[in-house]
Scaffold this motif. Structure first.
Motif, PDB file in Angstrom:
ATOM      1  N   ASP A 182      53.279  50.370  14.984  1.00 33.66           N
ATOM      2  CA  ASP A 182      52.238  51.408  15.037  1.00 33.66           C
ATOM      3  C   ASP A 182      52.799  52.757  14.615  1.00 33.66           C
ATOM      4  OD1 ASP A 182      50.331  49.602  15.864  1.00 33.66           O
ATOM      5  OD2 ASP A 182      50.551  50.092  18.004  1.00 33.66           O
ATOM      6  N   GLY A 183      53.999  53.073  15.058  1.00 36.92           N
ATOM      7  CA  GLY A 183      54.629  54.332  14.669  1.00 36.92           C
ATOM      8  C   GLY A 183      54.895  54.387  13.177  1.00 36.92           C
ATOM      9  N   TYR A 184      55.305  53.254  12.600  1.00 40.31           N
ATOM     10  CA  TYR A 184      55.555  53.215  11.159  1.00 40.31           C
ATOM     11  C   TYR A 184      54.256  53.380  10.387  1.00 40.31           C
ATOM     12  CZ  TYR A 184      57.033  51.592   6.588  1.00 40.31           C
ATOM     13  OH  TYR A 184      57.272  51.498   5.245  1.00 40.31           O
ATOM     14  N   ALA A 185      53.161  52.789  10.874  1.00 41.96           N
ATOM     15  CA  ALA A 185      51.864  52.934  10.212  1.00 41.96           C
ATOM     16  C   ALA A 185      51.406  54.391  10.258  1.00 41.96           C
ATOM     17  CB  ALA A 185      50.835  52.025  10.866  1.00 41.96           C
ATOM     18  N   ARG A 186      51.615  55.073  11.397  1.00 46.03           N
ATOM     19  CA  ARG A 186      51.256  56.488  11.487  1.00 46.03           C
ATOM     20  C   ARG A 186      52.098  57.327  10.518  1.00 46.03           C
ATOM     21  NH1 ARG A 186      51.460  55.445  16.991  1.00 46.03           N
ATOM     22  NH2 ARG A 186      53.368  56.644  17.155  1.00 46.03           N
ATOM     23  N   PHE A 187      53.376  56.978  10.399  1.00 43.85           N
ATOM     24  CA  PHE A 187      54.263  57.683   9.479  1.00 43.85           C
ATOM     25  C   PHE A 187      53.793  57.508   8.037  1.00 43.85           C
ATOM     26  CE2 PHE A 187      57.948  57.299   6.621  1.00 43.85           C
ATOM     27  CZ  PHE A 187      58.411  58.600   6.679  1.00 43.85           C
ATOM     28  N   ARG A 188      53.444  56.286   7.656  1.00 44.82           N
ATOM     29  CA  ARG A 188      52.958  56.034   6.301  1.00 44.82           C
ATOM     30  C   ARG A 188      51.674  56.796   6.023  1.00 44.82           C
ATOM     31  NH1 ARG A 188      52.951  49.890   6.292  1.00 44.82           N
ATOM     32  NH2 ARG A 188      50.850  50.474   6.790  1.00 44.82           N
ATOM     33  N   ASP A 189      50.755  56.812   7.005  1.00 44.91           N
ATOM     34  CA  ASP A 189      49.508  57.550   6.832  1.00 44.91           C
ATOM     35  C   ASP A 189      49.768  59.040   6.646  1.00 44.91           C
ATOM     36  OD1 ASP A 189      48.073  55.211   7.051  1.00 44.91           O
ATOM     37  OD2 ASP A 189      47.596  55.509   9.179  1.00 44.91           O
TER      38      ASP A 189
END
Length: 68
Positions: free
Chosen positions: A37-44
């Motif tokens: 989830d943290g990686y997805a937020r970073f990508r966004d």
């Protein structure tokens, strides 16, 4: 008695390997989901457009307040 002492070495190694194997094979679903989830937020955040950077030299200068 010495033979029993020598048998304790591989026996303790086998017990230690079994404990380590059980620890290494544990399920880690909660930690992985948090990291994903943290990686997805970073990508966004990285995909979002950046606002243009304002050049401070383009802005009008104001007079500095006088100090007496």
């Amino acid at each position: 008695m010495a033979a029993l002492a020598w048998l304790l070495i591989p026996l303790s190694a086998a017990v230690g390997a079994a404990i380590w194997g059980g620890w290494a094979a544990r399920t880690r679903t909660t930690e992985d989901m948090v990291e994903l989830d943290g990686y997805a937020r970073f990508r966004d955040a990285m995909d979002r457009a950046q606002p243009p950077i304002e050049d401070p030299s383009d802005q009008p200068r104001t007079a500095a307040p006088r100090v007496h």
